[in-house]
Design an enzyme around this catalytic site. Structure first.
Site, PDB file in Angstrom:
ATOM      1  N   ASP A  63       0.905  -1.302   0.047  1.00  0.00           N
ATOM      2  CA  ASP A  63      -0.016   0.162   0.104  1.00  0.00           C
ATOM      3  C   ASP A  63       0.857   1.342   0.173  1.00  0.00           C
ATOM      4  O   ASP A  63       0.705   2.213   0.669  1.00  0.00           O
ATOM      5  CB  ASP A  63      -0.872  -0.097   1.161  1.00  0.00           C
ATOM      6  N   LYS A  65       1.905   1.872  -5.294  1.00  0.00           N
ATOM      7  CA  LYS A  65       2.358   1.250  -6.591  1.00  0.00           C
ATOM      8  C   LYS A  65       1.590   1.638  -7.458  1.00  0.00           C
ATOM      9  O   LYS A  65       1.981   2.018  -8.752  1.00  0.00           O
ATOM     10  CB  LYS A  65       2.750  -0.232  -6.319  1.00  0.00           C
ATOM     11  N   GLY A  71      -4.443  -5.081  -4.034  1.00  0.00           N
ATOM     12  CA  GLY A  71      -5.477  -3.995  -4.207  1.00  0.00           C
ATOM     13  C   GLY A  71      -4.753  -2.737  -4.779  1.00  0.00           C
ATOM     14  O   GLY A  71      -3.839  -2.028  -4.012  1.00  0.00           O
ATOM     15  N   HIS A  72      -4.758  -2.275  -6.075  1.00  0.00           N
ATOM     16  CA  HIS A  72      -4.095  -1.225  -6.733  1.00  0.00           C
ATOM     17  C   HIS A  72      -5.163  -0.040  -6.844  1.00  0.00           C
ATOM     18  O   HIS A  72      -6.004  -0.435  -7.998  1.00  0.00           O
ATOM     19  CB  HIS A  72      -3.275  -1.508  -7.601  1.00  0.00           C
ATOM     20  N   GLN A 101       1.977  -6.469  -3.313  1.00  0.00           N
ATOM     21  CA  GLN A 101       2.649  -6.735  -1.748  1.00  0.00           C
ATOM     22  C   GLN A 101       3.887  -5.884  -1.838  1.00  0.00           C
ATOM     23  O   GLN A 101       4.190  -4.701  -2.434  1.00  0.00           O
ATOM     24  CB  GLN A 101       2.761  -7.982  -1.303  1.00  0.00           C
TER      25      GLN A 101
HETATM   26  P1  IMO Z   1      -0.741  -4.487  -2.354  1.00  0.00           P
HETATM   27  O1  IMO Z   1      -0.336  -4.872  -3.653  1.00  0.00           O
HETATM   28  C1  IMO Z   1      -0.778  -4.807   2.214  1.00  0.00           C
HETATM   29  C2  IMO Z   1      -1.100  -8.667   3.894  1.00  0.00           C
HETATM   30  C3  IMO Z   1      -2.303  -9.363   4.536  1.00  0.00           C
HETATM   31  C4  IMO Z   1      -1.511 -10.208   5.660  1.00  0.00           C
HETATM   32  C5  IMO Z   1      -0.377 -10.874   4.877  1.00  0.00           C
HETATM   33  C6  IMO Z   1      -0.651 -12.300   4.222  1.00  0.00           C
HETATM   34  O2  IMO Z   1      -2.098  -3.628  -2.385  1.00  0.00           O
HETATM   35  O3  IMO Z   1       0.232  -3.631  -1.656  1.00  0.00           O
HETATM   36  P2  IMO Z   1      -2.262 -13.171   2.241  1.00  0.00           P
HETATM   37  O4  IMO Z   1      -3.594 -12.898   1.884  1.00  0.00           O
HETATM   38  O5  IMO Z   1      -1.268 -12.497   1.123  1.00  0.00           O
HETATM   39  O6  IMO Z   1      -1.798 -14.577   2.495  1.00  0.00           O
HETATM   40  O7  IMO Z   1      -1.845 -12.159   3.452  1.00  0.00           O
HETATM   41  O8  IMO Z   1      -0.114  -9.955   3.751  1.00  0.00           O
HETATM   42  N1  IMO Z   1      -1.174  -8.377   2.522  1.00  0.00           N
HETATM   43  C7  IMO Z   1      -1.116  -7.180   1.931  1.00  0.00           C
HETATM   44  N2  IMO Z   1      -0.765  -6.014   2.754  1.00  0.00           N
HETATM   45  N3  IMO Z   1      -0.863  -4.540   0.624  1.00  0.00           N
HETATM   46  C8  IMO Z   1      -1.196  -5.839   0.107  1.00  0.00           C
HETATM   47  O9  IMO Z   1      -1.117  -5.822  -1.196  1.00  0.00           O
HETATM   48  C9  IMO Z   1      -1.263  -7.102   0.719  1.00  0.00           C
HETATM   49  N4  IMO Z   1      -1.388  -8.227   0.193  1.00  0.00           N
HETATM   50  C10 IMO Z   1      -1.352  -9.304   1.139  1.00  0.00           C
HETATM   51  O10 IMO Z   1      -2.591  -8.178   5.365  1.00  0.00           O
HETATM   52  O11 IMO Z   1      -0.822  -9.432   6.541  1.00  0.00           O
HETATM   53 MG    MG Z   2      -3.102  -2.085  -1.745  1.00  0.00          MG
END
Ligand code: IMO
Ligand code: MG
Length: 378
Positions: free
Chosen positions: A13, A16, A40-41, A222
């Site tokens: 978050d 990106k 989530g973008h 992520q």
């Molecule tokens: P973007 O791309 C922030 C976190 C989840 C959890 C951990 C594992 O939007 O930056 P998962 O469902 O992947 O097995 O969860 O990773 N998490 C994220 N945190 N931004 C994301 O994606 C995330 N995708 C997974 O909250 O702590």
């Molecule tokens: Mg996000």
């Protein structure tokens, strides 16, 4: 070298999507290389807001977009997302979108297992419950279904049987009803005609792009601190999120990924459980969250907020392979009298300039701050 790889250099978050959208104007193609619909973008163009999860951000600029082999794909979620952005005016055809044939599928049983595990665990991870971890487990366990399997339904029953032999043991153990092979086969057969037209070869697409001198943007999801190897294990996601994964997750060599841009937010946030040395559980943290609109795009959860942690970013620049940083959301800090920046940690009377590997040690760190004067104007 004109390719660019974008990764998150904190806990996700960082913004990106915004940077990728801006860069994709100058790219010919955009390729996702890991993660799934846990990402989530949010992309705002003019008066339109697009919330993308599985679709590469390149679709907003109508750039050819590849969902690489390193991504785990929930095909129902993909079709929903295509319909959703379609309603917002973006038509996603096979001319725009290519789904790697060898990408692993996320199935309803993965989402269910993700939820069962989280509910049963005394120490939760706080996953997005999208089935991402269980799908990667099946990939490594060599029993996953892949996108290409939707093109040959006659071979599916045997593959489903192998998969369910594993899952039904787990489901029984959790006191859950067994998964029904026939129902799964039928629901896959129902969506296959909608997914198959998008199937293609990520590595061949990218090789052709390279020969044609085209520019590729590799889009990470992520972030490095959620990397399965380099993150705050076990509070991580189940894929490699470092820049190196851009190569393995799409089928190009490591020299093809170009310049690596690390996206860094000017403060720190985290969704889900796990260590967070500079977390602020006070009015300052609330202020960061409110000014920064820190609510999850995927799950709507409130994000944990804290000061910028330079020690962490120093580490993720190294493990992530970052060449340059894009610093986002600096305006959220407007109006603070003082801003703190963490430069290291104290642990058991010792000073550390990095995150120790042990989860216990990570949880026990006291941040060492440098205090900077704030600014009042934007
Ligand atoms: P973007 O791309 C922030 C976190 C989840 C959890 C951990 C594992 O939007 O930056 P998962 O469902 O992947 O097995 O969860 O990773 N998490 C994220 N945190 N931004 C994301 O994606 C995330 N995708 C997974 O909250 O702590
Ligand atoms: Mg996000």
């Amino acid at each position: 070298m004109t390719n660019v790889t974008v990764i998150g250099a904190q806990w996700g978050d960082e913004g990106k999507g915004k940077i990728i959208d801006w860069l994709s104007n100058r790219a010919d193609m955009v390729a996702r290389f890991q993660g799934g619909n846990n990402a989530g973008h949010t992309i705002v163009v003019g008066d339109k807001t697009y919330k993308l999860s599985l679709l590469p951000s390149g679709v907003v600029q109508a750039k050819r977009s590849i969902i690489g082999n390193g991504v785990v794909v929930d095909p129902w979620s993909l079709l929903d997302e295509i319909a959703r952005v379609g309603a917002a005016g973006l038509t996603i055809t096979p001319d725009i979108l290519v789904l790697a044939e060898n990408a692993v599928l996320v199935l309803p049983l993965h989402r269910e297992l993700d939820a069962m595990r989280e509910e049963a665990a005394s120490q939760k991870i706080g996953t997005t419950k999208r089935g991402i971890g269980p799908a990667y487990e099946d990939k490594v366990g060599r029993r996953a279904l892949r996108a290409i399997d939707l093109a040959d339904l006659s071979a599916l029953p045997a593959k489903i049987e192998r998969l369910l032999a594993h899952h039904n043991v787990l489901r029984r153990g959790f006191g859950h009803a067994e998964a029904d092979a026939k129902a799964l086969l039928q629901s896959l057969a129902d969506i296959a005609p909608k997914i198959v037209p998008f199937l293609g070869s990520s590595w061949r697409e990218l090789h052709a792009a390279r020969l044609a001198g085209k520019r590729v943007l590799f889009e990470g999801a992520q972030a490095v601190l959620l990397d399965i190897d380099h993150g705050t294990y076990p509070f991580v996601t189940s894929s490699n999120t470092v820049a190196g994964q851009a190569a393995a997750g799409t089928g190009v060599g490591p020299r093809e990924i170009g310049t690596v841009l690390g996206i860094v937010k000017s403060y720190t946030t985290r969704v889900g459980e796990g260590p967070f040395p500079t977390e602020l559980k006070d009015a300052t943290g609330d202020r960061l969250g409110e000014r920064g609109h820190e609510f999850g795009t995927v799950t709507g959860r409130k994000r944990r907020c804290g000061w910028f942690d330079a020690a962490l970013v120093r580490q993720t620049v190294i493990t992530g392979g970052v060449d340059g940083i894009a610093l986002t959301k600096l305006d959220v800090l407007d109006g603070f009298d003082e801003i703190k920046v963490c430069t290291g940690y104290a642990l058991d009377g010792k000073i550390l300039d990095h995150l120790p590997a042990s989860a216990n040690a990570q949880a026990g760190l006291t941040p060492i701050y440098e205090t900077l004067k704030g600014w009042s104007e934007s």
